[in-house]
Design a protein around this motif. Structure first.
Motif, PDB file in Angstrom:
ATOM      1  N   PRO A  65       0.831  -1.205   0.000  1.00  0.00           N
ATOM      2  CA  PRO A  65       0.000   0.000   0.000  1.00  0.00           C
ATOM      3  C   PRO A  65       0.869   1.260   0.000  1.00  0.00           C
ATOM      4  N   LYS A  66       0.429   2.258  -0.726  1.00  0.00           N
ATOM      5  CA  LYS A  66       1.160   3.532  -0.772  1.00  0.00           C
ATOM      6  C   LYS A  66       0.210   4.654  -0.355  1.00  0.00           C
ATOM      7  N   PRO A  67       0.752   5.738   0.245  1.00  0.00           N
ATOM      8  CA  PRO A  67      -0.115   6.876   0.603  1.00  0.00           C
ATOM      9  C   PRO A  67      -0.866   7.432  -0.607  1.00  0.00           C
ATOM     10  N   SER A  68      -0.251   7.358  -1.787  1.00  0.00           N
ATOM     11  CA  SER A  68      -0.923   7.887  -2.985  1.00  0.00           C
ATOM     12  C   SER A  68      -2.215   7.129  -3.289  1.00  0.00           C
ATOM     13  N   PHE A  69      -2.279   5.843  -2.882  1.00  0.00           N
ATOM     14  CA  PHE A  69      -3.507   5.061  -3.091  1.00  0.00           C
ATOM     15  C   PHE A  69      -4.671   5.689  -2.306  1.00  0.00           C
ATOM     16  N   ILE A  70      -4.367   6.128  -1.080  1.00  0.00           N
ATOM     17  CA  ILE A  70      -5.409   6.703  -0.211  1.00  0.00           C
ATOM     18  C   ILE A  70      -5.967   7.980  -0.854  1.00  0.00           C
ATOM     19  N   LEU A  71      -5.066   8.771  -1.417  1.00  0.00           N
ATOM     20  CA  LEU A  71      -5.468  10.008  -2.085  1.00  0.00           C
ATOM     21  C   LEU A  71      -6.373   9.712  -3.287  1.00  0.00           C
ATOM     22  N   LYS A  72      -5.979   8.710  -4.081  1.00  0.00           N
ATOM     23  CA  LYS A  72      -6.786   8.325  -5.244  1.00  0.00           C
ATOM     24  C   LYS A  72      -8.184   7.862  -4.806  1.00  0.00           C
ATOM     25  N   LEU A  73      -8.207   7.039  -3.743  1.00  0.00           N
ATOM     26  CA  LEU A  73      -9.490   6.524  -3.256  1.00  0.00           C
ATOM     27  C   LEU A  73     -10.344   7.643  -2.678  1.00  0.00           C
ATOM     28  N   ASN A  74      -9.702   8.610  -2.058  1.00  0.00           N
ATOM     29  CA  ASN A  74     -10.430   9.730  -1.476  1.00  0.00           C
ATOM     30  C   ASN A  74     -11.192  10.507  -2.539  1.00  0.00           C
ATOM     31  N   LYS A  75     -10.624  10.598  -3.726  1.00  0.00           N
ATOM     32  CA  LYS A  75     -11.237  11.420  -4.785  1.00  0.00           C
ATOM     33  C   LYS A  75     -12.097  10.603  -5.744  1.00  0.00           C
ATOM     34  N   ALA A  76     -12.179   9.289  -5.527  1.00  0.00           N
ATOM     35  CA  ALA A  76     -12.855   8.430  -6.503  1.00  0.00           C
ATOM     36  C   ALA A  76     -14.370   8.643  -6.514  1.00  0.00           C
ATOM     37  N   ASP A  77     -14.945   8.701  -7.719  1.00  0.00           N
ATOM     38  CA  ASP A  77     -16.407   8.685  -7.873  1.00  0.00           C
ATOM     39  C   ASP A  77     -16.911   7.252  -7.961  1.00  0.00           C
ATOM     40  N   LEU A  78     -16.007   6.351  -8.344  1.00  0.00           N
ATOM     41  CA  LEU A  78     -16.372   4.935  -8.468  1.00  0.00           C
ATOM     42  C   LEU A  78     -15.122   4.089  -8.234  1.00  0.00           C
ATOM     43  N   LEU A  79     -15.277   3.037  -7.407  1.00  0.00           N
ATOM     44  CA  LEU A  79     -14.172   2.096  -7.187  1.00  0.00           C
ATOM     45  C   LEU A  79     -14.587   0.739  -7.761  1.00  0.00           C
ATOM     46  N   ILE A  80     -13.747   0.168  -8.611  1.00  0.00           N
ATOM     47  CA  ILE A  80     -14.026  -1.162  -9.171  1.00  0.00           C
ATOM     48  C   ILE A  80     -12.987  -2.139  -8.629  1.00  0.00           C
ATOM     49  N   VAL A  81     -13.464  -3.206  -8.009  1.00  0.00           N
ATOM     50  CA  VAL A  81     -12.554  -4.192  -7.407  1.00  0.00           C
ATOM     51  C   VAL A  81     -12.729  -5.561  -8.070  1.00  0.00           C
ATOM     52  N   VAL A  82     -11.686  -6.389  -7.960  1.00  0.00           N
ATOM     53  CA  VAL A  82     -11.754  -7.763  -8.469  1.00  0.00           C
ATOM     54  C   VAL A  82     -12.637  -8.604  -7.546  1.00  0.00           C
ATOM     55  N   GLY A  83     -12.495  -8.417  -6.231  1.00  0.00           N
ATOM     56  CA  GLY A  83     -13.300  -9.158  -5.258  1.00  0.00           C
ATOM     57  C   GLY A  83     -12.819 -10.582  -5.058  1.00  0.00           C
ATOM     58  N   ARG A  84     -13.694 -11.442  -4.549  1.00  0.00           N
ATOM     59  CA  ARG A  84     -13.342 -12.841  -4.246  1.00  0.00           C
ATOM     60  C   ARG A  84     -12.112 -12.901  -3.339  1.00  0.00           C
ATOM     61  N   GLU A  85     -11.936 -11.868  -2.520  1.00  0.00           N
ATOM     62  CA  GLU A  85     -10.834 -11.772  -1.547  1.00  0.00           C
ATOM     63  C   GLU A  85      -9.465 -11.617  -2.184  1.00  0.00           C
ATOM     64  N   LEU A  86      -9.407 -11.279  -3.483  1.00  0.00           N
ATOM     65  CA  LEU A  86      -8.091 -11.076  -4.094  1.00  0.00           C
ATOM     66  C   LEU A  86      -7.327  -9.954  -3.386  1.00  0.00           C
ATOM     67  N   GLU A  87      -8.057  -8.860  -3.057  1.00  0.00           N
ATOM     68  CA  GLU A  87      -7.392  -7.679  -2.499  1.00  0.00           C
ATOM     69  C   GLU A  87      -7.471  -7.632  -0.981  1.00  0.00           C
ATOM     70  N   ILE A  88      -7.912  -8.732  -0.339  1.00  0.00           N
ATOM     71  CA  ILE A  88      -8.197  -8.661   1.102  1.00  0.00           C
ATOM     72  C   ILE A  88      -6.956  -8.329   1.936  1.00  0.00           C
ATOM     73  N   GLY A  89      -5.782  -8.659   1.422  1.00  0.00           N
ATOM     74  CA  GLY A  89      -4.561  -8.410   2.177  1.00  0.00           C
ATOM     75  C   GLY A  89      -4.087  -6.965   2.180  1.00  0.00           C
ATOM     76  N   TRP A  90      -4.681  -6.125   1.338  1.00  0.00           N
ATOM     77  CA  TRP A  90      -4.145  -4.757   1.263  1.00  0.00           C
ATOM     78  C   TRP A  90      -5.181  -3.650   1.070  1.00  0.00           C
ATOM     79  N   LEU A  91      -6.354  -3.971   0.503  1.00  0.00           N
ATOM     80  CA  LEU A  91      -7.303  -2.903   0.148  1.00  0.00           C
ATOM     81  C   LEU A  91      -8.156  -2.375   1.315  1.00  0.00           C
ATOM     82  N   PRO A  92      -8.703  -3.257   2.197  1.00  0.00           N
ATOM     83  CA  PRO A  92      -9.624  -2.747   3.229  1.00  0.00           C
ATOM     84  C   PRO A  92      -9.079  -1.590   4.079  1.00  0.00           C
ATOM     85  N   PRO A  93      -7.826  -1.639   4.580  1.00  0.00           N
ATOM     86  CA  PRO A  93      -7.347  -0.490   5.368  1.00  0.00           C
ATOM     87  C   PRO A  93      -7.250   0.789   4.535  1.00  0.00           C
ATOM     88  N   LEU A  94      -6.935   0.635   3.244  1.00  0.00           N
ATOM     89  CA  LEU A  94      -6.833   1.826   2.383  1.00  0.00           C
ATOM     90  C   LEU A  94      -8.202   2.480   2.211  1.00  0.00           C
TER      91      LEU A  94
END
Ligand SMILES: [Zn+2]
Length: 312
Positions: A65-94
């Motif tokens: 995870p990078k701080p820049s990810f948080i900034l991108k997510l903060n400004k997002a109008d839509l977030l698209i994820v793969v799901g099925r727990e692919l991102e479970i190790g890094w996305l939820p805290p972001l």
């Protein structure tokens, strides 16, 4: 005073106005992977600004995870994820730190692309991550079949239309154009792969079940004993014996794993190691910039591997 009132509207018209409509009309779409970003770009065209978090040359299960990810997510109008727990190790805290209530899981602007896809390897028994398997909800590498790409693009089209109904016709036209390009690609890829129908291969990680299903190949073993578990001497020994017995000549691997074990198995069995791009942006030394190019590259590279290995 008269002069000033004359100049000010001119300044406003010249400097501020052109920027405002463009900003208001462009949706900020953040995808967790470059594959989903590419599909969003295909459908969204110039009505969306797209970005992705994980890069195609990174293991999508383990992204730093990078701080820049948080900034991108903060400004997002839509977030698209793969799901099925692919991102479970890094996305939820972001997502938590992004302080953007619109893109929280379960919200309308959080789009889980797996709902549109044909998912393989859904476990029937009790499988948890505690057992070491990183695919507890079925195989999350489902974007590697063109048909799933088509379904995801259609899902994204519906979502963008819901968010911006005034652009419905534009998104429909963009989707139709992508569908046409993808169908042309499928004819091309099927023709290239046709001579190798039924070929048995080994892969490093379970990244390719949708890919091999699409092109009529068969995966008979994995370098990893379980998804996410590094190779072990006993498993490598068994796999090598199996490959010799069945005459397996191809080991497909992803660019982010250590090639040491696949190379050793290849030396021992006479097989070829073929590194494919598991994602857009994930080819070694080649530009794979969009979803169509991903299959062009993988099919071409795999066919070259089959030829080098003497597979008919
Ligand atoms: Zn995986």
């Amino acid at each position: 005073m008269k002069k000033l009132t004359f100049v000010l509207p001119a300044l406003l018209a010249g400097v501020l106005l052109p920027a405002v409509p463009a900003r208001a009309a462009t949706l900020k779409v953040v995808a967790t992977t470059q594959d989903l970003e590419s599909l969003a770009k295909e459908v969204g065209g110039d009505k969306v600004d797209t970005d992705s978090l994980a890069k195609g040359y990174q293991d999508p299960h383990q992204v730093e995870p990078k701080p820049s990810f948080i900034l991108k997510l903060n400004k997002a109008d839509l977030l698209i994820v793969v799901g099925r727990e692919l991102e479970i190790g890094w996305l939820p805290p972001l997502i938590n730190q992004a302080r953007n209530p619109r893109i929280q899981p379960g919200s309308p602007r959080y789009l889980d692309a797996s709902q549109f896809a044909h998912i393989l390897e859904i476990p029937t028994g009790q499988i948890t991550r505690a057992m070491g398997d990183v695919h507890p909800q079925g195989n999350p590498h489902y974007w590697l079949s063109p048909e799933n790409g088509r379904r995801i693009a259609q899902g994204i089209q519906k979502k963008l239309t819901e968010i911006s109904p005034g652009d419905a016709a534009y998104f429909a036209q963009r989707y139709a154009e992508f569908d046409r390009k993808l169908s042309e690609g499928e004819k091309r890829w099927q023709a290239q792969m046709a001579p190798y129908k039924g070929t048995k291969i080994v892969t490093y990680h379970r990244s390719w079940p949708n890919f091999v299903e699409a092109f009529g190949l068969e995966v008979v073993g994995y370098v990893e004993p379980k998804p996410g578990i590094p190779p072990s001497p006993s498993h490598t020994f068994d796999l090598t014996q199996e490959m010799k017995k069945d005459g397996i000549k191809i080991i497909v691997m992803e660019p982010y794993f250590d090639p040491k074990t696949p190379n050793a198995i290849a030396r021992d069995t006479g097989a070829q190691v073929v590194t494919l791009a598991p994602s857009v942006g994930g080819a070694k030394g080649a530009a794979v910039d969009d979803y169509i190019q991903l299959f062009d590259y993988d099919v071409k590279t795999l066919v070259a591997g089959f030829q080098a290995a003497g597979v008919k």
